[in-house]
Design an enzyme around this catalytic site. Structure first.
Site, PDB file in Angstrom:
ATOM      1  N   THR A   1       0.847  -1.192   0.000  1.00 57.31           N
ATOM      2  CA  THR A   1       0.000   0.000   0.000  1.00 57.31           C
ATOM      3  C   THR A   1       0.877   1.233   0.000  1.00 57.31           C
ATOM      4  OG1 THR A   1      -1.651   1.276   1.183  1.00 57.31           O
ATOM      5  CG2 THR A   1      -0.238  -0.104   2.541  1.00 57.31           C
TER       6      THR A   1
ATOM      7  N   GLU B   1      -4.951  -3.079   4.085  1.00 55.22           N
ATOM      8  CA  GLU B   1      -4.624  -3.711   5.364  1.00 55.22           C
ATOM      9  C   GLU B   1      -5.758  -4.573   5.909  1.00 55.22           C
ATOM     10  OE1 GLU B   1      -4.018  -0.610   4.498  1.00 55.22           O
ATOM     11  OE2 GLU B   1      -2.219   0.213   5.424  1.00 55.22           O
TER      12      GLU B   1
ATOM     13  N   LYS C   1      -6.269  10.527  -2.324  1.00 54.45           N
ATOM     14  CA  LYS C   1      -6.629   9.404  -3.189  1.00 54.45           C
ATOM     15  C   LYS C   1      -7.306   9.937  -4.444  1.00 54.45           C
ATOM     16  CE  LYS C   1      -7.687   4.666  -2.539  1.00 54.45           C
ATOM     17  NZ  LYS C   1      -8.463   3.651  -1.848  1.00 54.45           N
TER      18      LYS C   1
ATOM     19  N   TRP D   1      -2.974   6.521  -4.774  1.00 54.98           N
ATOM     20  CA  TRP D   1      -2.510   7.414  -3.727  1.00 54.98           C
ATOM     21  C   TRP D   1      -1.478   8.437  -4.209  1.00 54.98           C
ATOM     22  CZ3 TRP D   1      -5.318   7.540   0.417  1.00 54.98           C
ATOM     23  CH2 TRP D   1      -5.961   6.389   0.869  1.00 54.98           C
TER      24      TRP D   1
HETATM   25  P1  AMP Z   1      -6.451   1.240  -0.093  1.00 58.89           P
HETATM   26  O1  AMP Z   1      -5.697   0.571   0.970  1.00 58.89           O
HETATM   27  O2  AMP Z   1      -5.582   1.802  -1.177  1.00 58.89           O
HETATM   28  O3  AMP Z   1      -7.540   0.386  -0.641  1.00 58.89           O
HETATM   29  O4  AMP Z   1      -7.150   2.506   0.541  1.00 58.89           O
HETATM   30  C1  AMP Z   1      -7.918   2.455   1.703  1.00 58.89           C
HETATM   31  C2  AMP Z   1      -8.401   3.840   2.049  1.00 58.89           C
HETATM   32  O5  AMP Z   1      -9.215   4.350   0.978  1.00 58.89           O
HETATM   33  C3  AMP Z   1      -9.267   3.943   3.267  1.00 58.89           C
HETATM   34  O6  AMP Z   1      -8.514   3.976   4.467  1.00 58.89           O
HETATM   35  C4  AMP Z   1     -10.003   5.253   3.005  1.00 58.89           C
HETATM   36  O7  AMP Z   1      -9.195   6.380   3.301  1.00 58.89           O
HETATM   37  C5  AMP Z   1     -10.211   5.201   1.504  1.00 58.89           C
HETATM   38  N1  AMP Z   1     -11.534   4.626   1.194  1.00 58.89           N
HETATM   39  C6  AMP Z   1     -11.807   3.346   0.844  1.00 58.89           C
HETATM   40  N2  AMP Z   1     -13.126   3.197   0.623  1.00 58.89           N
HETATM   41  C7  AMP Z   1     -13.714   4.396   0.856  1.00 58.89           C
HETATM   42  C8  AMP Z   1     -15.054   4.890   0.823  1.00 58.89           C
HETATM   43  N3  AMP Z   1     -16.079   4.132   0.463  1.00 58.89           N
HETATM   44  N4  AMP Z   1     -15.252   6.191   1.152  1.00 58.89           N
HETATM   45  C9  AMP Z   1     -14.235   7.003   1.498  1.00 58.89           C
HETATM   46  N5  AMP Z   1     -12.946   6.600   1.543  1.00 58.89           N
HETATM   47  C10 AMP Z   1     -12.687   5.313   1.229  1.00 58.89           C
END
Ligand code: AMP
Length: 543
Positions: free
Chosen positions: A185, A330, A438, A443
């Site tokens: 990540t 995670e 994001k 990211w």
């Molecule tokens: P990743 O590990 O790259 O999948 O990113 C996870 C992060 O994406 C989470 O901790 C949030 O900050 C953001 N995220 C994932 N799903 C959502 C959602 N439905 N609404 C807002 N933020 C989200």
């Protein structure tokens, strides 16, 4: 007194064996990099996974060795999911959207021994080949007639390699807590961090996700995961599908609206899964051709917040229900889902849309709470907000190689998200405490961007925040304080950044300010800035 039940290990290979014997005829349809559509069955996939296992044995791969994949969602990637993990080796799915330095970092950090690569991504590896020289060889996922000229060291053709292997193979049994796959990540500060999943965690996550009130991946279902297999295992669906025998439709490199529609029209999936940016492209395409997504009943949207306009468009134009989901790399990744439920049935539509915009409720296995700065739990009243903490059997307890991280507190994992939880246990993400942005599902590190920008001799202080954007959900803007006497303008700052960052990290606006707020410990205080500038780009566009 212990229960008297057999202790059979929960292994990835057990999913495949079940799928082959029970759902052998289930279809897997893929758009290939070669351009055509490929279709075969679960039985074929299982056979070819065993060939992969034999191939890995011949290459001298041992249990625990990491094998990289750089590939789209397609049937060969699916075979690798099972072929690699089934032997006890570790599938390392690499995100091709990371930039070169990050790719080099994670391939070396994971110590990948071999890498399987789709045709599209061969040039990405060629560009960094001298920096990843520990990789022993590369297998290009195509047949002999499509094998490209390549400067990669020890490169082989996938179809030729597996044609030579037997499809007989006995999957080994080992401790279910062994690693099966890993994914890095970049949604943290510093270098990307490795998240290592176990066989046990992956199988339990799959079991918990399939239900009607969760993802609804029944045997009668046909689903199209646009969420990539290189990003948290396409939300675990390749494993879940093996349990129920749902038909899988893989979009390969065709993520644009027209390509997705072509596949949807032909294969008629009832369920789609992906990030909001992808659906925006599909919805725009459907508007432009004036057609309806007839087969689609549900669309699971996660990775970023699903806007109400999208919830409404799916419902009112396509008669499709948007299931908002939240999770993290995670967390394997599923945390919460906002599925259709009885309570929603008689709700006025507008009220229901407001509810659907929440990130949903935890699925069984995930516990969550919000806490204040002194680690005290806050009430589930939908008003109090705090750091969102989670725990459960598919949530990490540390990063690969024990990479330092301060987000483990008393057995809970600090998600870096800031949220409210209401009295029915609905989660709403209101902010992020981790300093990352994001954009379109990928990211951008604000801190890295600030560090580059502040290298400009005419800038005294720089602050990067993510603000709302119509297409990419979030984009970075750069707030800067000029040095006394400097008259540098926006273009001057952007010119300076141009050859120092990847293009898609370029801030969408540079805003000159006289001062920036700080916390008591002297850090930039971004909360009020995010509030103040939240609609900055939307207003610029509308102006
Ligand atoms: P990743 O590990 O790259 O999948 O990113 C996870 C992060 O994406 C989470 O901790 C949030 O900050 C953001 N995220 C994932 N799903 C959502 C959602 N439905 N609404 C807002 N933020 C989200």
């Amino acid at each position: 007194m212990l229960g008297q039940i057999m202790d059979r290990p929960l292994l990835i290979s057990s999913l495949l064996e079940h799928a082959e014997t029970t759902h052998g005829c289930s279809e897997i349809v893929s758009r290939r990099c070669e351009g055509d559509i490929h279709r075969y069955t679960m039985r074929d996939a299982a056979k070819r996974a065993r060939k992969i296992a034999n191939l890995l044995g011949r290459l001298g791969i041992n249990q625990g060795d990491r094998i990289g994949t750089l590939a789209w969602n397609n049937y060969r990637h699916y075979e690798l999911y099972y072929g690699i993990s089934g032997t006890g080796a570790v599938l390392h799915t690499i995100n091709p959207r990371l930039f070169a330095e990050q790719l080099v970092y994670i391939i070396n950090h994971a110590e990948d021994r071999w890498i399987f690569v789709d045709l599209t991504f061969v040039p990405l590896l060629e560009a960094i080949k001298d920096q990843i020289s520990a990789v022993e060889g590369f297998i290009v996922m195509c047949d002999e007639s499509h094998m490209p000229e390549t400067s990669l060291n020890n490169a082989h053709c996938y179809e030729t390699m597996i044609a030579a292997e037997s499809d007989e193979y006995e999957w080994p049994e080992f401790d279910e807590r062994s690693a099966c796959s890993m994914c890095y990540t970049s949604g943290t500060t510093g270098n990307p961090k490795g998240v290592v999943y176990s066989h046990r965690s992956t199988v339990i996550h799959a079991l918990s996700s399939i239900g009607e009130e969760v993802m609804g991946l029944a045997s009668t279902s046909c689903f199209l995961p646009v969420v990539p297999m290189f990003h948290v295992n396409a939300w675990g669906t390749p494993y879940s599908a093996a349990i129920t025998g749902a038909k899988q439709v893989f979009p390969g490199p065709g993520m644009d609206g027209a390509s997705l529609w072509e596949l949807i029209e032909a294969e008629e999936p009832d369920l789609l899964l992906g990030v909001p940016t992808v659906w925006l492209m599909l919805l725009n395409h459907m508007d432009s051709i004036g057609k309806k997504l007839d087969s689609v009943e549900n669309v699971i949207v996660g990775g970023s917040a699903a806007p109400i306009s999208m919830i409404r468009a799916f419902q009112e134009k396509h008669d499709a229900f948007l299931i908002h989901a939240w999770g993290m790399t995670e967390m394997s990744p599923i945390g919460t889902l906002n599925s259709r439920n009885k309570h929603m049935e008689n709700m006025p539509l507008e009220e229901r849309y407001q509810l659907q915009a929440k990130q949903g409720r935890p699925i069984f296995g995930v516990e969550m709470k919000i806490i204040d700065d002194n680690n005290n739990e806050l009430p589930r009243d939908g008003v109090a907000y705090g750091r969102l903490m989670v725990r459960g059997p598919w949530i990490i307890n540390g990063y690969y190689k024990n990479e330092a991280a301060d987000n483990f507190v008393d057995g809970w994992f600090d998600t870096g998200d800031v949220a409210t939880i209401d009295d029915k246990n609905y989660l709403t993400i209101v902010d992020r405490s981790k300093d990352v942005i994001k954009s379109g599902g990928e990211w951008i590190s604000s801190i890295d961007l600030e560090n580059v920008a502040v290298g400009h001799p005419e800038l005294a202080e720089c602050c990067v925040i993510g603000v709302r954007h119509a297409k990419w959900d979030e984009r970075p803007i750069l707030l800067v304080i000029r040095n006394e006497g400097s008259s540098i303008d926006e273009q001057g700052v952007l010119d300076y950044l141009e050859d120092k960052i990847v293009k898609w990290w370029t801030p969408d606006a540079v805003v000159f300010v006289d001062e920036l707020p700080h916390t008591a410990t002297g850090k930039l205080h971004k909360v009020p800035l995010r509030q103040k500038y939240e609609n900055y780009l939307l207003e610029l566009e509308g102006a």
